[in-house]
Design a protein around this motif. Structure first.
Motif, mmCIF file in Angstrom:
data_model
loop_
_atom_site.group_PDB
_atom_site.id
_atom_site.type_symbol
_atom_site.label_atom_id
_atom_site.label_comp_id
_atom_site.label_asym_id
_atom_site.label_seq_id
_atom_site.Cartn_x
_atom_site.Cartn_y
_atom_site.Cartn_z
ATOM 1 N N PRO A 1 45.406 -14.418 116.490
ATOM 2 C CA PRO A 1 44.191 -15.240 116.336
ATOM 3 C C PRO A 1 44.467 -16.664 115.856
ATOM 4 N N SER A 2 45.696 -16.910 115.369
ATOM 5 C CA SER A 2 46.024 -18.231 114.826
ATOM 6 C C SER A 2 46.659 -19.163 115.854
ATOM 7 N N PRO B 1 34.187 -15.003 119.260
ATOM 8 C CA PRO B 1 34.576 -15.795 118.077
ATOM 9 C C PRO B 1 35.932 -15.345 117.537
ATOM 10 N N GLN B 2 36.689 -16.283 117.009
ATOM 11 C CA GLN B 2 38.039 -15.970 116.528
ATOM 12 C C GLN B 2 38.038 -14.848 115.503
ATOM 13 N N GLN B 3 37.046 -14.838 114.592
ATOM 14 C CA GLN B 3 37.034 -13.816 113.542
ATOM 15 C C GLN B 3 36.648 -12.439 114.071
ATOM 16 N N HIS B 4 36.084 -12.388 115.306
ATOM 17 C CA HIS B 4 35.714 -11.109 115.907
ATOM 18 C C HIS B 4 36.727 -10.640 116.945
ATOM 19 N N PHE B 5 37.707 -11.476 117.223
ATOM 20 C CA PHE B 5 38.713 -11.126 118.227
ATOM 21 C C PHE B 5 39.395 -9.798 117.888
ATOM 22 N N GLY B 6 39.720 -9.616 116.621
ATOM 23 C CA GLY B 6 40.414 -8.402 116.208
ATOM 24 C C GLY B 6 39.641 -7.130 116.509
ATOM 25 N N LEU B 7 38.302 -7.206 116.540
ATOM 26 C CA LEU B 7 37.493 -6.019 116.842
ATOM 27 C C LEU B 7 37.707 -5.568 118.282
ATOM 28 N N PHE B 8 37.696 -6.515 119.217
ATOM 29 C CA PHE B 8 37.906 -6.168 120.622
ATOM 30 C C PHE B 8 39.351 -5.750 120.863
#
Length: 406
Positions: free
Chosen positions: A36-37, A252-259
């Protein structure tokens, strides 16, 4: 803990297997946490994002080639000492990544980081096969995936939420902290599993002979490539997942990890269902069915992408089908490939890992360079990987006995 392969894991997961799973998780943790970074790294180092994506390919290439060295070393000096040496290299390189002042330095230290992490890929497979037969090895590797699968779920989530606070460099500090814990646990909780009488001389001719013999072994290569080429599709997906989800689909970047984590969850579910199926089905039957299902899922996704019908939900579902199939494929392909390699487990595990990550480097580089504003190149790459894996598992590998489960 010198093995006669009489241990069973039917009732509970032993402590040593949990520890091996946690160590193997260093690989996905190192790949996934900083995904994500990528935009932040690109801005900080003042380079295009595709240059930052090359740090994934560089890491995979280093991981592939360095495994070839750990195999012979593990067959000569045992499992524990090379593992500790690799973890030490990893920790030093992680410090270098955190301090990198340019993308060139980051690429260099990512390569060295991979050289250390390779020990945590090669040696756990050999330790498992030291102690367990084919069926129990497949079950053990499925159980390890429960632990390994948590890392791709948690790592991007942690990276997405920590990066705005710590910066991308702080994520490498987290990797350093985790690897230091693994280092001390390995010292005090992991015992040597290779009997001294099985030590293989560290002679160049012997090493070359062992690798050449493995390359001529049809069953070993068939099962290794079935798992390795299938795994390369996962690496291709990982390398471009931030671009696909964040840039193309507006996640959104902060929600990327969920997908991203949902697909990793599929890997966990597949591996755990597969472990239970091993009680009534052979590893070979499970492997070949899963190869077919994974291929079908990707072909459906490719058709939808070409038709312009691949929305975020369908993208996630088709990728979920693929990653779930890998949960069945990887443990069984690994156990079947190592079935007859007890006299050279180190080099057999190393060559298998090398093939996995060489194909992973190739696929991730090609897909990353060809990706523009459509997910079609990703699904074309995944379709090629799954079709080749299916051919290797069903055509190249020709075990003498249909059951092949002992």
């Amino acid at each position: 803990m010198h093995s006669t392969k009489s241990k069973s894991i039917d009732k509970k997961v032993p402590l040593w297997l949990w520890l091996l799973g946690l160590m193997t998780a260093i690989g996905p943790l190192t790949i996934d946490m900083y995904l994500p970074s990528f935009p932040a790294i690109s801005a900080d180092l003042q380079v295009p994002q595709h240059r930052v994506e090359l740090t994934v390919s560089t890491y995979l290439l280093g991981l592939a080639l360095s495994q070839l060295f750990y195999g012979p070393i593990a067959d000569r000096y045992g499992r524990k000492k090379p593992l500790l040496g690799g973890l030490m290299i990893y920790m030093l390189a992680t410090i270098g990544c955190a301090l990198a002042s340019s993308v060139e330095y980051l690429l260099f230290f990512r390569c060295i980081q991979a050289c250390g992490a390779a020990a945590a890929m090669v040696i756990p497979r050999a330790v498992i096969r030291d102690q367990l037969n084919t069926r129990d090895s497949a079950m053990a590797m499925s159980m390890m995936m429960l632990i390994m699968g948590v890392a791709p779920i948690l790592a991007p989530l942690m990276g997405g939420y920590l990066s705005p606070v710590t910066g991308w460099r702080g994520l490498f500090a987290v990797m350093l902290f985790y690897s230091a814990i693994m280092f001390f646990l390995a010292i005090f909780r992991l015992r040597e599993t290779m009997p001294p009488e099985k030590a293989v001389p560290l002679h160049l001719r012997t090493i070359a002979k062992n690798y050449a013999s493995l390359l001529r072994d049809r069953n070993y290569m068939g099962f290794s490539l079935a798992g390795g080429i299938g795994m390369s599709g996962l690496f291709a997906y990982i390398s471009v997942s931030p671009t696909v989800f964040i840039n193309m689909y507006g996640v959104p970047q902060q929600h990327f990890g969920l997908f991203f984590g949902l697909n990793a969850f599929g890997l966990i579910v597949g591996s755990q269902i597969g472990a239970r199926l091993l009680r009534v089905h052979s590893p070979l039957g499970i492997l070949r069915t899963a190869l077919t299902c994974g291929c079908l899922s990707i072909l459906i996704g490719l058709g939808l992408a070409l038709a312009g019908m691949l929305n975020l939900t369908l993208l996630t579902l088709t990728l979920l089908g693929f990653t779930t199939s890998l949960g069945f494929i990887l443990p069984n392909a690994t156990a079947l490939a190592l079935r007859d390699q007890g006299h050279r487990l180190g080099v057999a595990s190393a060559l298998m890992g090398c093939l996995q990550f060489l194909f992973g480097t190739l696929s991730s580089s090609i897909v990353s360079s060809s990706l523009a504003d459509s997910p079609v190149p990703l699904f074309v790459g995944l379709a090629i990987c799954t079709l080749l894996a299916l051919l290797c598992g069903k055509v190249l590998a020709k075990p003498a006995d249909r059951y092949f489960g002992g």
